[in-house]
Each structure stands twice: as C-alpha cells, then as structure tokens.
Design a protein around this motif. Structure first.
Motif, short mmCIF file in Angstrom:
data_model
loop_
_atom_site.label_atom_id
_atom_site.label_comp_id
_atom_site.label_asym_id
_atom_site.label_seq_id
_atom_site.Cartn_x
_atom_site.Cartn_y
_atom_site.Cartn_z
N VAL A 51 7.40 2.42 2.07
CA VAL A 51 7.18 1.02 2.43
C VAL A 51 7.37 0.82 3.93
O VAL A 51 6.57 0.14 4.58
CB VAL A 51 8.09 0.08 1.60
N HIS A 54 4.32 1.81 6.11
CA HIS A 54 3.07 1.06 5.94
C HIS A 54 2.91 0.04 7.06
O HIS A 54 3.89 -0.51 7.57
CB HIS A 54 3.07 0.37 4.58
N ALA A 57 3.41 -3.80 4.95
CA ALA A 57 4.40 -4.05 3.90
C ALA A 57 5.75 -4.51 4.44
O ALA A 57 6.32 -5.46 3.89
CB ALA A 57 4.56 -2.82 3.01
N THR A 60 5.59 -8.17 5.28
CA THR A 60 5.47 -9.00 4.07
C THR A 60 6.82 -9.15 3.39
O THR A 60 7.17 -10.23 2.92
CB THR A 60 4.45 -8.39 3.09
N ARG A 71 4.33 -9.79 -2.32
CA ARG A 71 5.27 -8.69 -2.08
C ARG A 71 4.91 -7.47 -2.92
O ARG A 71 4.91 -6.34 -2.44
CB ARG A 71 6.70 -9.14 -2.37
N ALA A 74 1.85 -5.73 -1.50
CA ALA A 74 2.16 -5.01 -0.27
C ALA A 74 2.85 -3.69 -0.59
O ALA A 74 2.53 -2.64 -0.01
CB ALA A 74 3.03 -5.87 0.65
N ILE A 75 3.81 -3.73 -1.51
CA ILE A 75 4.51 -2.51 -1.91
C ILE A 75 3.53 -1.55 -2.57
O ILE A 75 3.52 -0.35 -2.28
CB ILE A 75 5.69 -2.83 -2.85
N ALA A 78 1.42 0.17 -0.01
CA ALA A 78 2.21 1.16 0.72
C ALA A 78 2.41 2.42 -0.10
O ALA A 78 2.25 3.54 0.39
CB ALA A 78 3.55 0.56 1.13
#
Length: 91
Positions: A51, A54, A57, A60, A71, A74-75, A78
């Motif tokens: 994470v 990235h 991420a 975020t 969230r 985004a994870i 990543a």
C-alpha cells in the motif's frame, strides 16, 4: 510463473483466488502495519509495503473525506499491482 508476478498475474492465472484479495484488504484495514499476510497456498504479502508503494493509496487512506468503498478500492489497486513473495516457511 516467475517470482516477479504481480498479484493480478497470480489471480488471472488462478494461482490465487480473488476472494483471497478481499481477505487481504480486510487484514490491511484491521491492521495497516501487517507485514506478513499469507495469500493463496504459496505466497506471502507485505501489505503495509504494498500500500505504501502505490501512487495513490496512501493519500486515500489519510484523506478524512474518503469513504470505505474508496479506501477498499485504493487498497485493492495497490495489492493487485504489487508482487507477493513465494512462501518459504509456515505462517
């Protein structure tokens, strides 16, 4: 598949189930410092490093206006772009 395969590569070749990605996301949300998360039968993932590496991420995750779905996405992005390590011992 080589050791430099991304998580996406491993999912698309069915070496790791897509459900395992959801479990990894849950693990990261429960503890963002998770370093050794087993994923699939043969791999382990440094979730925190994936994470952090990235492009978007980390921003975020600290954005107070980001909702839970943002969230999670985004994870997920990543993790799918990162490269898990081949497991060499029990976890």
């Amino acid at each position: 598949m080589s050791d430099d395969a991304t998580l996406w590569d491993l999912v698309t070749t069915e070496r790791i189930a897509i459900e395992d990605v959801g479990t990894a996301i849950d693990a990261y949300l429960a503890d963002p410092a998770t370093r050794a998360h087993p994923i699939g039968p043969d791999h382990v993932f440094d979730l925190a490093a994936a994470v952090a590496a990235h492009a978007l991420a980390p921003a975020t995750m600290v954005n107070v206006d980001a909702n839970e779905p943002s969230r999670r996405m985004a994870i997920r992005a990543a993790l799918l772009m990162a490269r898990p390590m081949t497991r060499v011992g029990p976890y």
